[in-house]
Design a protein around this motif. Structure first.
Motif, mmCIF file in Angstrom:
data_model
loop_
_atom_site.group_PDB
_atom_site.id
_atom_site.type_symbol
_atom_site.label_atom_id
_atom_site.label_comp_id
_atom_site.label_asym_id
_atom_site.label_seq_id
_atom_site.Cartn_x
_atom_site.Cartn_y
_atom_site.Cartn_z
ATOM 1 N N GLY A 51 62.519 86.274 38.957
ATOM 2 C CA GLY A 51 61.860 86.380 37.856
ATOM 3 C C GLY A 51 62.260 87.226 36.715
ATOM 4 O O GLY A 51 61.518 87.839 36.139
ATOM 5 N N GLU B 123 52.263 90.310 37.825
ATOM 6 C CA GLU B 123 52.277 88.854 38.549
ATOM 7 C C GLU B 123 51.413 88.069 37.578
ATOM 8 O O GLU B 123 51.929 86.863 37.279
ATOM 9 C CB GLU B 123 51.961 88.753 39.975
ATOM 10 C CG GLU B 123 52.965 89.432 40.941
ATOM 11 C CD GLU B 123 52.432 88.962 42.302
ATOM 12 O OE1 GLU B 123 51.240 88.343 42.444
ATOM 13 O OE2 GLU B 123 53.058 89.424 43.209
ATOM 14 N N LEU C 286 59.144 88.566 43.885
ATOM 15 C CA LEU C 286 59.452 89.004 42.540
ATOM 16 C C LEU C 286 60.041 90.444 42.405
ATOM 17 O O LEU C 286 59.789 91.380 43.292
ATOM 18 C CB LEU C 286 58.067 89.136 41.803
ATOM 19 C CG LEU C 286 57.250 87.603 41.283
ATOM 20 C CD1 LEU C 286 56.085 87.889 40.804
ATOM 21 C CD2 LEU C 286 58.294 87.075 40.167
#
Length: 541
Positions: A171, A150, A120
Protein backbone atom coordinates in the motif's frame (compact mmCIF):
# COMPACT_ATOMS: atom_id res chain seq x y z
CA UNK A 1 -14.21 7.48 13.68
CA UNK A 2 -16.98 9.77 14.90
CA UNK A 3 -20.26 8.31 16.05
CA UNK A 4 -22.96 7.83 13.43
CA UNK A 5 -25.86 10.30 13.38
CA UNK A 6 -28.23 9.73 16.27
CA UNK A 7 -32.00 9.41 16.48
CA UNK A 8 -32.57 13.13 15.94
CA UNK A 9 -30.78 13.07 12.58
CA UNK A 10 -32.55 9.84 11.63
CA UNK A 11 -35.90 11.52 12.29
CA UNK A 12 -34.86 14.47 10.12
CA UNK A 13 -33.97 12.03 7.35
CA UNK A 14 -37.31 10.23 7.70
CA UNK A 15 -39.23 13.50 7.50
CA UNK A 16 -37.27 14.53 4.44
CA UNK A 17 -37.94 11.29 2.58
CA UNK A 18 -41.61 11.34 3.56
CA UNK A 19 -41.70 14.88 2.23
CA UNK A 20 -40.46 13.56 -1.10
CA UNK A 21 -43.00 10.75 -1.04
CA UNK A 22 -45.85 13.14 -0.39
CA UNK A 23 -44.67 15.56 -3.07
CA UNK A 24 -43.92 18.39 -0.61
CA UNK A 25 -40.23 18.57 -1.47
CA UNK A 26 -40.75 18.32 -5.21
CA UNK A 27 -41.33 21.20 -7.62
CA UNK A 28 -44.98 22.07 -8.00
CA UNK A 29 -46.78 19.87 -10.48
CA UNK A 30 -44.15 17.13 -10.46
CA UNK A 31 -46.57 14.32 -9.66
CA UNK A 32 -50.27 13.96 -9.10
CA UNK A 33 -51.46 13.50 -5.53
CA UNK A 34 -52.79 10.06 -6.45
CA UNK A 35 -49.31 8.94 -7.50
CA UNK A 36 -47.78 10.48 -4.38
CA UNK A 37 -50.20 8.56 -2.17
CA UNK A 38 -49.36 5.33 -3.97
CA UNK A 39 -45.68 5.90 -3.37
CA UNK A 40 -46.16 6.95 0.25
CA UNK A 41 -47.78 3.64 1.13
CA UNK A 42 -44.83 1.60 -0.14
CA UNK A 43 -43.01 -0.34 2.57
CA UNK A 44 -39.96 -0.66 0.30
CA UNK A 45 -39.22 3.05 0.44
CA UNK A 46 -38.78 3.27 4.21
CA UNK A 47 -35.37 4.78 4.98
CA UNK A 48 -32.52 2.44 5.81
CA UNK A 49 -28.74 2.80 5.73
CA UNK A 50 -28.25 -0.85 4.71
CA UNK A 51 -25.81 -1.12 1.81
CA UNK A 52 -23.75 -3.78 0.12
CA UNK A 53 -20.70 -1.71 1.05
CA UNK A 54 -20.47 -0.73 4.75
CA UNK A 55 -18.63 2.30 6.08
CA UNK A 56 -15.63 0.14 6.89
CA UNK A 57 -15.52 -1.52 3.51
CA UNK A 58 -12.46 -3.50 4.58
CA UNK A 59 -14.88 -5.73 6.50
CA UNK A 60 -16.23 -7.23 3.25
CA UNK A 61 -13.95 -6.07 0.40
CA UNK A 62 -10.31 -6.84 -0.36
CA UNK A 63 -7.87 -4.05 0.36
CA UNK A 64 -5.35 -5.25 -2.25
CA UNK A 65 -7.50 -6.70 -5.04
CA UNK A 66 -10.90 -6.96 -6.63
CA UNK A 67 -14.18 -7.81 -4.95
CA UNK A 68 -15.25 -9.61 -1.82
CA UNK A 69 -12.76 -10.93 0.71
CA UNK A 70 -14.27 -14.42 0.57
CA UNK A 71 -14.29 -14.72 -3.24
CA UNK A 72 -11.25 -15.47 -5.38
CA UNK A 73 -9.57 -17.86 -7.80
CA UNK A 74 -7.02 -20.06 -6.03
CA UNK A 75 -4.95 -23.20 -6.55
CA UNK A 76 -6.51 -25.99 -4.47
CA UNK A 77 -4.85 -29.03 -2.89
CA UNK A 78 -5.24 -30.98 -6.12
CA UNK A 79 -3.18 -28.26 -7.85
CA UNK A 80 -6.17 -27.14 -9.88
CA UNK A 81 -7.79 -23.72 -10.10
CA UNK A 82 -10.95 -23.35 -8.05
CA UNK A 83 -13.19 -20.35 -7.41
CA UNK A 84 -13.69 -19.94 -3.68
CA UNK A 85 -16.62 -18.42 -1.81
CA UNK A 86 -20.40 -18.74 -1.93
CA UNK A 87 -21.55 -15.57 -3.69
CA UNK A 88 -21.43 -16.60 -7.35
CA UNK A 89 -22.68 -19.45 -9.52
CA UNK A 90 -19.05 -20.28 -10.18
CA UNK A 91 -18.29 -20.53 -6.44
CA UNK A 92 -16.88 -23.89 -5.44
CA UNK A 93 -16.37 -24.88 -9.08
CA UNK A 94 -13.09 -26.45 -10.22
CA UNK A 95 -11.66 -25.29 -13.56
CA UNK A 96 -9.38 -28.17 -14.57
CA UNK A 97 -8.11 -26.64 -17.84
CA UNK A 98 -7.19 -23.19 -16.53
CA UNK A 99 -3.86 -24.02 -14.90
CA UNK A 100 -2.54 -25.77 -18.00
CA UNK A 101 -3.72 -22.86 -20.16
CA UNK A 102 -1.87 -20.38 -17.93
CA UNK A 103 1.30 -22.45 -18.03
CA UNK A 104 1.17 -22.94 -21.80
CA UNK A 105 0.18 -19.39 -22.69
CA UNK A 106 2.34 -17.42 -20.26
CA UNK A 107 4.92 -19.86 -18.99
CA UNK A 108 3.46 -19.51 -15.50
CA UNK A 109 4.70 -21.88 -12.82
CA UNK A 110 3.24 -22.77 -9.44
CA UNK A 111 6.80 -22.74 -8.14
CA UNK A 112 7.28 -19.12 -9.18
CA UNK A 113 4.79 -17.16 -7.14
CA UNK A 114 4.56 -13.49 -6.18
CA UNK A 115 2.30 -13.43 -3.16
CA UNK A 116 0.78 -10.06 -2.20
CA UNK A 117 1.46 -8.56 1.20
CA UNK A 118 -1.10 -9.83 3.69
CA UNK A 119 -1.13 -6.61 5.73
CA UNK A 120 -0.81 -2.91 5.10
CA UNK A 121 2.56 -1.43 5.94
CA UNK A 122 1.91 1.52 8.32
CA UNK A 123 5.14 3.13 7.13
CA UNK A 124 3.64 3.45 3.64
CA UNK A 125 0.62 5.43 4.82
CA UNK A 126 1.42 9.16 5.04
CA UNK A 127 0.04 11.05 8.05
CA UNK A 128 -3.04 13.20 7.43
CA UNK A 129 -2.81 16.89 6.62
CA UNK A 130 -5.31 18.29 9.09
CA UNK A 131 -7.34 21.46 8.87
CA UNK A 132 -8.25 22.13 12.51
CA UNK A 133 -10.99 24.66 11.80
CA UNK A 134 -12.73 22.45 9.26
CA UNK A 135 -12.53 19.39 11.51
CA UNK A 136 -13.91 21.26 14.52
CA UNK A 137 -16.97 22.52 12.64
CA UNK A 138 -17.51 19.11 11.05
CA UNK A 139 -17.63 17.52 14.50
CA UNK A 140 -20.14 20.14 15.64
CA UNK A 141 -22.39 19.20 12.73
CA UNK A 142 -22.40 15.55 13.88
CA UNK A 143 -21.47 14.19 10.44
CA UNK A 144 -19.64 10.84 10.53
CA UNK A 145 -15.96 11.04 9.61
CA UNK A 146 -12.67 9.23 10.09
CA UNK A 147 -8.92 9.89 10.17
CA UNK A 148 -8.17 6.15 10.30
CA UNK A 149 -5.27 5.12 8.07
CA UNK A 150 -7.08 2.12 6.53
CA UNK A 151 -10.23 4.13 5.84
CA UNK A 152 -8.14 6.76 4.07
CA UNK A 153 -6.09 4.29 2.03
CA UNK A 154 -9.18 2.39 0.87
CA UNK A 155 -10.35 5.60 -0.79
CA UNK A 156 -7.00 6.62 -2.26
CA UNK A 157 -7.27 4.47 -5.37
CA UNK A 158 -9.46 2.84 -7.98
CA UNK A 159 -8.64 -0.31 -9.92
CA UNK A 160 -6.02 0.76 -12.43
CA UNK A 161 -3.24 -1.78 -12.73
CA UNK A 162 -0.59 0.47 -11.21
CA UNK A 163 -2.84 1.19 -8.21
CA UNK A 164 -3.44 -2.50 -7.48
CA UNK A 165 0.25 -3.23 -7.97
CA UNK A 166 1.09 -0.64 -5.29
CA UNK A 167 -1.43 -2.18 -2.89
CA UNK A 168 -0.02 -5.67 -3.37
CA UNK A 169 3.33 -4.32 -2.20
CA UNK A 170 1.87 -3.12 1.07
CA UNK A 171 0.00 0.00 0.00
CA UNK A 172 2.71 2.51 -0.84
CA UNK A 173 1.06 5.77 -1.93
CA UNK A 174 2.85 9.10 -1.52
CA UNK A 175 -0.38 11.07 -1.17
CA UNK A 176 -3.77 9.83 0.04
CA UNK A 177 -6.93 11.52 1.39
CA UNK A 178 -6.46 13.08 4.81
CA UNK A 179 -10.03 12.60 5.97
CA UNK A 180 -13.04 10.42 5.09
CA UNK A 181 -16.53 11.85 5.53
CA UNK A 182 -19.86 10.02 5.18
CA UNK A 183 -22.81 12.32 4.39
CA UNK A 184 -26.30 10.92 4.92
CA UNK A 185 -28.35 13.26 2.73
CA UNK A 186 -28.21 16.13 0.24
CA UNK A 187 -28.23 18.70 3.06
CA UNK A 188 -25.15 17.05 4.60
CA UNK A 189 -23.29 17.38 1.30
CA UNK A 190 -24.33 21.02 0.99
CA UNK A 191 -22.99 21.76 4.48
CA UNK A 192 -19.74 19.88 3.82
CA UNK A 193 -19.05 21.62 0.51
CA UNK A 194 -19.78 25.05 1.96
CA UNK A 195 -17.52 24.28 4.91
CA UNK A 196 -14.77 23.08 2.55
CA UNK A 197 -14.99 26.34 0.58
CA UNK A 198 -14.71 28.35 3.79
CA UNK A 199 -11.65 26.46 5.01
CA UNK A 200 -10.01 25.84 1.60
CA UNK A 201 -10.32 22.05 1.79
CA UNK A 202 -10.24 19.83 -1.34
CA UNK A 203 -13.00 17.27 -1.98
CA UNK A 204 -12.81 14.03 -4.00
CA UNK A 205 -16.27 12.39 -4.32
CA UNK A 206 -16.08 8.62 -3.77
CA UNK A 207 -18.65 5.96 -4.68
CA UNK A 208 -17.83 2.30 -5.24
CA UNK A 209 -14.12 2.81 -5.84
CA UNK A 210 -14.10 0.90 -9.15
CA UNK A 211 -12.60 3.77 -11.16
CA UNK A 212 -10.13 2.84 -13.90
CA UNK A 213 -9.26 6.40 -14.91
CA UNK A 214 -6.99 7.37 -11.97
CA UNK A 215 -9.67 9.88 -10.94
CA UNK A 216 -9.31 8.98 -7.25
CA UNK A 217 -5.56 9.59 -7.04
CA UNK A 218 -4.51 12.57 -4.96
CA UNK A 219 -2.16 15.06 -6.68
CA UNK A 220 1.31 14.77 -5.18
CA UNK A 221 1.76 18.55 -5.18
CA UNK A 222 -1.46 19.24 -3.24
CA UNK A 223 -0.59 20.62 0.22
CA UNK A 224 -4.12 21.38 1.38
CA UNK A 225 -6.29 18.94 3.33
CA UNK A 226 -7.95 16.46 0.94
CA UNK A 227 -11.34 15.08 1.92
CA UNK A 228 -12.71 11.82 0.49
CA UNK A 229 -16.49 12.21 0.41
CA UNK A 230 -17.82 8.65 0.66
CA UNK A 231 -21.37 8.75 -0.69
CA UNK A 232 -22.40 5.17 0.05
CA UNK A 233 -24.57 6.02 3.06
CA UNK A 234 -26.80 8.00 0.68
CA UNK A 235 -28.38 4.86 -0.74
CA UNK A 236 -32.14 5.31 -0.78
CA UNK A 237 -34.79 5.47 -3.46
CA UNK A 238 -36.55 8.72 -2.52
CA UNK A 239 -39.60 8.25 -4.70
CA UNK A 240 -40.96 6.24 -7.59
CA UNK A 241 -43.41 7.74 -10.06
CA UNK A 242 -45.26 4.77 -11.52
CA UNK A 243 -47.23 6.91 -14.00
CA UNK A 244 -44.21 8.55 -15.61
CA UNK A 245 -41.87 5.60 -14.95
CA UNK A 246 -39.21 7.63 -13.19
CA UNK A 247 -37.44 7.25 -9.85
CA UNK A 248 -35.44 9.69 -7.75
CA UNK A 249 -32.48 7.99 -6.10
CA UNK A 250 -29.64 9.08 -3.84
CA UNK A 251 -26.37 9.01 -5.76
CA UNK A 252 -24.43 6.76 -3.37
CA UNK A 253 -26.53 3.66 -3.92
CA UNK A 254 -24.59 0.67 -5.25
CA UNK A 255 -25.80 -0.81 -8.54
CA UNK A 256 -26.86 -4.21 -7.24
CA UNK A 257 -28.74 -2.58 -4.34
CA UNK A 258 -30.54 -0.24 -6.72
CA UNK A 259 -31.72 -3.05 -8.98
CA UNK A 260 -32.77 -5.19 -6.01
CA UNK A 261 -34.83 -2.40 -4.45
CA UNK A 262 -36.46 -1.52 -7.76
CA UNK A 263 -37.21 -5.18 -8.46
CA UNK A 264 -39.12 -5.38 -5.19
CA UNK A 265 -41.50 -2.86 -6.75
CA UNK A 266 -41.52 -4.59 -10.15
CA UNK A 267 -39.12 -2.21 -11.93
CA UNK A 268 -35.54 -2.00 -13.19
CA UNK A 269 -33.21 0.51 -14.82
CA UNK A 270 -31.62 -2.06 -17.12
CA UNK A 271 -28.29 -0.29 -16.67
CA UNK A 272 -25.75 -3.02 -16.03
CA UNK A 273 -22.08 -2.07 -16.38
CA UNK A 274 -19.52 -4.79 -15.73
CA UNK A 275 -18.93 -3.24 -12.29
CA UNK A 276 -22.63 -3.14 -11.31
CA UNK A 277 -21.91 -5.15 -8.13
CA UNK A 278 -19.71 -2.44 -6.62
CA UNK A 279 -20.09 0.82 -8.58
CA UNK A 280 -22.49 3.58 -7.55
CA UNK A 281 -25.21 5.48 -9.37
CA UNK A 282 -23.35 8.76 -8.92
CA UNK A 283 -20.26 7.09 -10.35
CA UNK A 284 -22.21 5.98 -13.42
CA UNK A 285 -23.21 9.58 -14.11
CA UNK A 286 -19.77 11.00 -13.29
CA UNK A 287 -18.08 8.55 -15.68
CA UNK A 288 -20.78 8.57 -18.38
CA UNK A 289 -21.11 4.83 -17.99
CA UNK A 290 -22.32 2.30 -20.53
CA UNK A 291 -24.14 -0.89 -19.58
CA UNK A 292 -24.09 -4.39 -21.04
CA UNK A 293 -27.80 -4.12 -21.97
CA UNK A 294 -27.60 -0.68 -23.59
CA UNK A 295 -29.16 -1.88 -26.87
CA UNK A 296 -32.55 -1.96 -25.12
CA UNK A 297 -32.15 0.36 -22.13
CA UNK A 298 -29.59 2.86 -23.40
CA UNK A 299 -26.49 4.32 -21.77
CA UNK A 300 -26.64 6.34 -18.58
CA UNK A 301 -27.18 9.59 -20.51
CA UNK A 302 -30.26 8.03 -22.13
CA UNK A 303 -31.72 7.14 -18.72
CA UNK A 304 -31.00 10.47 -17.04
CA UNK A 305 -33.96 12.77 -16.33
CA UNK A 306 -32.78 15.05 -13.53
CA UNK A 307 -29.72 15.70 -11.39
CA UNK A 308 -28.88 17.47 -8.18
CA UNK A 309 -25.24 18.55 -8.02
CA UNK A 310 -23.67 20.48 -5.16
CA UNK A 311 -20.95 22.81 -6.44
CA UNK A 312 -18.79 25.40 -4.63
CA UNK A 313 -21.13 28.04 -6.12
CA UNK A 314 -24.43 26.43 -5.13
CA UNK A 315 -26.76 23.62 -6.19
CA UNK A 316 -27.07 22.82 -9.88
CA UNK A 317 -30.45 21.42 -10.96
CA UNK A 318 -33.18 22.07 -13.50
CA UNK A 319 -36.45 23.66 -12.45
CA UNK A 320 -38.51 20.77 -13.80
CA UNK A 321 -38.41 16.99 -14.15
CA UNK A 322 -38.88 17.02 -17.92
CA UNK A 323 -36.82 14.35 -19.68
CA UNK A 324 -35.63 16.77 -22.39
CA UNK A 325 -35.41 20.51 -22.98
CA UNK A 326 -35.14 22.22 -26.36
CA UNK A 327 -33.26 25.16 -24.85
CA UNK A 328 -29.53 24.67 -24.60
CA UNK A 329 -26.81 24.06 -23.85
CA UNK A 330 -27.70 21.24 -21.47
CA UNK A 331 -25.49 21.64 -18.38
CA UNK A 332 -26.16 18.03 -17.45
CA UNK A 333 -23.96 16.96 -20.34
CA UNK A 334 -21.13 18.82 -18.66
CA UNK A 335 -21.67 16.80 -15.47
CA UNK A 336 -21.83 13.51 -17.37
CA UNK A 337 -18.27 12.24 -17.56
CA UNK A 338 -16.88 15.05 -15.39
CA UNK A 339 -15.35 12.53 -12.91
CA UNK A 340 -16.36 14.59 -9.87
CA UNK A 341 -14.39 17.68 -10.91
CA UNK A 342 -17.38 20.06 -11.13
CA UNK A 343 -19.35 19.13 -8.03
CA UNK A 344 -20.87 16.35 -5.95
CA UNK A 345 -23.83 14.48 -7.46
CA UNK A 346 -26.34 13.87 -4.66
CA UNK A 347 -29.61 12.82 -6.29
CA UNK A 348 -30.40 11.32 -9.69
CA UNK A 349 -33.78 10.88 -11.35
CA UNK A 350 -33.77 8.03 -13.86
CA UNK A 351 -36.16 6.49 -16.31
CA UNK A 352 -37.22 3.06 -15.12
CA UNK A 353 -39.05 0.17 -16.77
CA UNK A 354 -41.23 -2.70 -15.61
CA UNK A 355 -39.21 -5.86 -15.09
CA UNK A 356 -38.97 -7.74 -18.41
CA UNK A 357 -41.47 -10.55 -18.82
CA UNK A 358 -38.93 -12.76 -20.55
CA UNK A 359 -35.15 -13.13 -20.40
CA UNK A 360 -33.38 -15.57 -22.68
CA UNK A 361 -29.71 -16.27 -23.38
CA UNK A 362 -28.18 -17.46 -26.60
CA UNK A 363 -24.90 -17.79 -28.47
CA UNK A 364 -23.63 -18.01 -32.04
CA UNK A 365 -20.41 -19.54 -33.42
CA UNK A 366 -18.85 -17.91 -36.50
CA UNK A 367 -16.13 -19.33 -38.78
CA UNK A 368 -13.91 -16.32 -38.08
CA UNK A 369 -13.83 -12.91 -36.41
CA UNK A 370 -14.38 -10.95 -39.65
CA UNK A 371 -17.68 -12.70 -40.30
CA UNK A 372 -18.71 -12.14 -36.69
CA UNK A 373 -18.01 -8.40 -37.01
CA UNK A 374 -19.97 -8.29 -40.28
CA UNK A 375 -22.91 -9.97 -38.55
CA UNK A 376 -22.94 -7.46 -35.67
CA UNK A 377 -22.77 -4.64 -38.19
CA UNK A 378 -25.83 -6.04 -39.97
CA UNK A 379 -27.67 -6.39 -36.63
CA UNK A 380 -26.98 -2.73 -35.97
CA UNK A 381 -28.13 -1.77 -39.46
CA UNK A 382 -31.39 -3.68 -39.07
CA UNK A 383 -31.74 -2.44 -35.48
CA UNK A 384 -32.41 -5.95 -34.24
CA UNK A 385 -29.51 -6.32 -31.77
CA UNK A 386 -30.65 -7.99 -28.52
CA UNK A 387 -30.25 -6.35 -25.11
CA UNK A 388 -26.68 -7.59 -24.96
CA UNK A 389 -24.44 -8.99 -27.68
CA UNK A 390 -20.71 -9.53 -27.21
CA UNK A 391 -18.43 -10.92 -29.89
CA UNK A 392 -15.22 -12.64 -28.77
CA UNK A 393 -12.29 -13.41 -31.07
CA UNK A 394 -10.61 -16.80 -31.20
CA UNK A 395 -8.01 -15.97 -28.52
CA UNK A 396 -10.79 -15.00 -26.13
CA UNK A 397 -12.78 -18.08 -27.13
CA UNK A 398 -9.80 -20.27 -26.22
CA UNK A 399 -9.49 -18.42 -22.93
CA UNK A 400 -13.20 -18.95 -22.24
CA UNK A 401 -12.80 -22.65 -23.02
CA UNK A 402 -10.09 -22.83 -20.35
CA UNK A 403 -12.64 -21.48 -17.88
CA UNK A 404 -15.07 -24.33 -18.44
CA UNK A 405 -15.96 -26.12 -15.20
CA UNK A 406 -15.23 -29.73 -14.43
CA UNK A 407 -17.53 -32.06 -16.39
CA UNK A 408 -20.14 -33.45 -14.03
CA UNK A 409 -21.09 -36.57 -15.99
CA UNK A 410 -20.10 -38.80 -18.89
CA UNK A 411 -23.32 -37.80 -20.67
CA UNK A 412 -22.43 -34.09 -20.50
CA UNK A 413 -18.94 -34.83 -21.80
CA UNK A 414 -20.44 -36.90 -24.62
CA UNK A 415 -22.76 -34.06 -25.66
CA UNK A 416 -19.92 -31.54 -25.62
CA UNK A 417 -17.92 -33.89 -27.83
CA UNK A 418 -20.79 -34.18 -30.30
CA UNK A 419 -21.16 -30.39 -30.52
CA UNK A 420 -17.46 -29.98 -31.16
CA UNK A 421 -17.50 -32.75 -33.76
CA UNK A 422 -20.49 -31.17 -35.54
CA UNK A 423 -18.93 -27.70 -35.68
CA UNK A 424 -15.41 -28.74 -36.68
CA UNK A 425 -15.93 -31.85 -38.83
CA UNK A 426 -19.36 -31.45 -40.43
CA UNK A 427 -19.45 -27.65 -40.72
CA UNK A 428 -15.74 -27.26 -41.34
CA UNK A 429 -15.01 -24.61 -38.68
CA UNK A 430 -11.32 -24.29 -37.78
CA UNK A 431 -10.98 -24.35 -33.95
CA UNK A 432 -8.07 -21.90 -34.29
CA UNK A 433 -10.14 -19.34 -36.19
CA UNK A 434 -13.74 -19.59 -35.00
CA UNK A 435 -15.24 -17.00 -32.68
CA UNK A 436 -18.35 -16.75 -30.51
CA UNK A 437 -21.00 -14.15 -29.78
CA UNK A 438 -23.01 -14.33 -26.55
CA UNK A 439 -26.56 -12.98 -26.59
CA UNK A 440 -29.14 -11.84 -24.07
CA UNK A 441 -32.73 -11.11 -25.12
CA UNK A 442 -35.11 -9.20 -22.83
CA UNK A 443 -38.68 -8.00 -23.20
CA UNK A 444 -42.15 -9.44 -23.53
CA UNK A 445 -42.32 -13.01 -24.84
CA UNK A 446 -43.55 -12.10 -28.30
CA UNK A 447 -40.84 -9.48 -28.81
CA UNK A 448 -38.10 -11.84 -27.61
CA UNK A 449 -39.32 -14.60 -29.91
CA UNK A 450 -39.41 -12.29 -32.93
CA UNK A 451 -35.99 -10.85 -32.12
CA UNK A 452 -34.48 -14.31 -31.69
CA UNK A 453 -35.73 -15.35 -35.13
CA UNK A 454 -34.38 -12.20 -36.75
CA UNK A 455 -30.98 -12.35 -35.02
CA UNK A 456 -30.37 -16.02 -35.86
CA UNK A 457 -31.52 -15.39 -39.43
CA UNK A 458 -28.99 -12.57 -39.78
CA UNK A 459 -26.29 -14.73 -38.17
CA UNK A 460 -26.92 -17.55 -40.65
CA UNK A 461 -26.17 -15.17 -43.57
CA UNK A 462 -22.65 -14.78 -42.18
CA UNK A 463 -22.06 -18.47 -41.51
CA UNK A 464 -23.14 -18.32 -37.87
CA UNK A 465 -24.44 -21.39 -36.04
CA UNK A 466 -26.63 -21.24 -32.94
CA UNK A 467 -24.56 -22.62 -30.03
CA UNK A 468 -27.15 -22.83 -27.27
CA UNK A 469 -28.44 -20.97 -24.25
CA UNK A 470 -25.97 -22.48 -21.78
CA UNK A 471 -22.95 -21.00 -23.55
CA UNK A 472 -24.64 -17.61 -23.71
CA UNK A 473 -25.56 -17.58 -20.04
CA UNK A 474 -22.16 -18.83 -18.98
CA UNK A 475 -20.40 -16.17 -21.06
CA UNK A 476 -22.59 -13.43 -19.62
CA UNK A 477 -22.11 -14.56 -16.01
CA UNK A 478 -18.32 -14.79 -16.42
CA UNK A 479 -18.36 -11.00 -16.81
CA UNK A 480 -18.85 -10.65 -13.06
CA UNK A 481 -15.97 -12.90 -11.98
CA UNK A 482 -13.42 -12.20 -14.70
CA UNK A 483 -11.91 -9.30 -12.72
CA UNK A 484 -10.96 -11.77 -9.97
CA UNK A 485 -8.67 -13.51 -12.49
CA UNK A 486 -6.41 -10.46 -12.62
CA UNK A 487 -5.46 -11.06 -8.99
CA UNK A 488 -4.71 -14.75 -9.59
CA UNK A 489 -2.57 -13.83 -12.58
CA UNK A 490 -0.55 -11.32 -10.60
CA UNK A 491 0.22 -14.04 -8.07
CA UNK A 492 2.20 -15.75 -10.87
CA UNK A 493 3.77 -12.72 -12.57
CA UNK A 494 1.00 -12.32 -15.13
CA UNK A 495 -0.51 -8.88 -15.52
CA UNK A 496 -3.81 -8.19 -17.23
CA UNK A 497 -5.29 -4.91 -18.43
CA UNK A 498 -8.07 -3.87 -20.77
CA UNK A 499 -8.38 -1.07 -23.31
CA UNK A 500 -11.79 0.24 -24.27
CA UNK A 501 -12.59 2.33 -27.30
CA UNK A 502 -15.31 3.10 -29.81
CA UNK A 503 -14.51 2.72 -33.49
CA UNK A 504 -16.40 3.03 -36.81
CA UNK A 505 -17.42 -0.30 -38.33
CA UNK A 506 -15.05 0.00 -41.30
CA UNK A 507 -12.01 0.25 -39.00
CA UNK A 508 -12.75 -2.52 -36.49
CA UNK A 509 -10.59 -5.22 -38.06
CA UNK A 510 -7.68 -2.83 -38.68
CA UNK A 511 -7.78 -1.63 -35.08
CA UNK A 512 -7.79 -5.16 -33.64
CA UNK A 513 -4.94 -6.28 -35.88
CA UNK A 514 -2.80 -3.18 -35.27
CA UNK A 515 -3.24 -3.13 -31.48
CA UNK A 516 -2.35 -6.81 -31.22
CA UNK A 517 0.71 -6.29 -33.42
CA UNK A 518 1.84 -3.26 -31.42
CA UNK A 519 1.52 -5.12 -28.10
CA UNK A 520 3.61 -8.01 -29.41
CA UNK A 521 6.28 -5.62 -30.75
CA UNK A 522 6.46 -3.55 -27.54
CA UNK A 523 6.76 -6.70 -25.41
CA UNK A 524 9.58 -7.95 -27.60
CA UNK A 525 11.36 -4.59 -27.48
CA UNK A 526 11.14 -4.54 -23.66
CA UNK A 527 12.49 -8.06 -23.27
CA UNK A 528 9.28 -9.76 -22.12
CA UNK A 529 10.02 -13.48 -22.21
CA UNK A 530 6.65 -14.71 -23.45
CA UNK A 531 4.56 -13.15 -26.19
CA UNK A 532 1.51 -11.36 -24.74
CA UNK A 533 -2.01 -12.68 -25.10
CA UNK A 534 -4.03 -9.98 -26.84
CA UNK A 535 -7.74 -10.66 -27.31
CA UNK A 536 -10.57 -8.61 -28.75
CA UNK A 537 -14.26 -8.47 -27.97
CA UNK A 538 -16.84 -6.07 -29.30
CA UNK A 539 -20.40 -4.84 -28.80
CA UNK A 540 -22.80 -2.93 -31.02
CA UNK A 541 -23.48 0.73 -30.30
Amino acid sequence: MAAAPGNERSQERLQRIMGHLQGNAAPEGRRSSAVAQTIESSEQLKPSSASTIPKRRQEVLKWNGWGYIDSKFAINKQQQVEFLGKRYKLSGVVLPALREWMETTFGASLDHRSAPKSHLNPEYIPPPVQNAGFLLELKEMGIAHSLDAEDRLFRAHGHCLHEIFALRGGGKFERIPDLVVWPCCHEDVLKIVNLAVTHNVCIIPFGGGTSVSSALECPLEEKRCILSLDMTQMNQILWIDENNLTACIEAGIIGQDLERKLAERGFCTGHEPDSVEFSSLGGWVATRASGMKKNVYGNIEDLLVHLKVVTPRGVLEKSCQGPRLSTGPDVYHMVLGSEGTLGVITEVTLKIRPLPECQKYGSVVFPNFAQGVACLREMARQRCAPASVRLMDNAQFQFGHALKPQVSSIFTSFLDGLKKLYITKFKGFDPNNLCVATLLFEGDRETVLQQEMQVYKVAAKFGGLAAGEDNGQRGYMLTFVIAYLRDLGMDYYIIGESFETSIPWDRVLDLCRNVKGRLVQESRDHGVQFSPLATCSGKTT
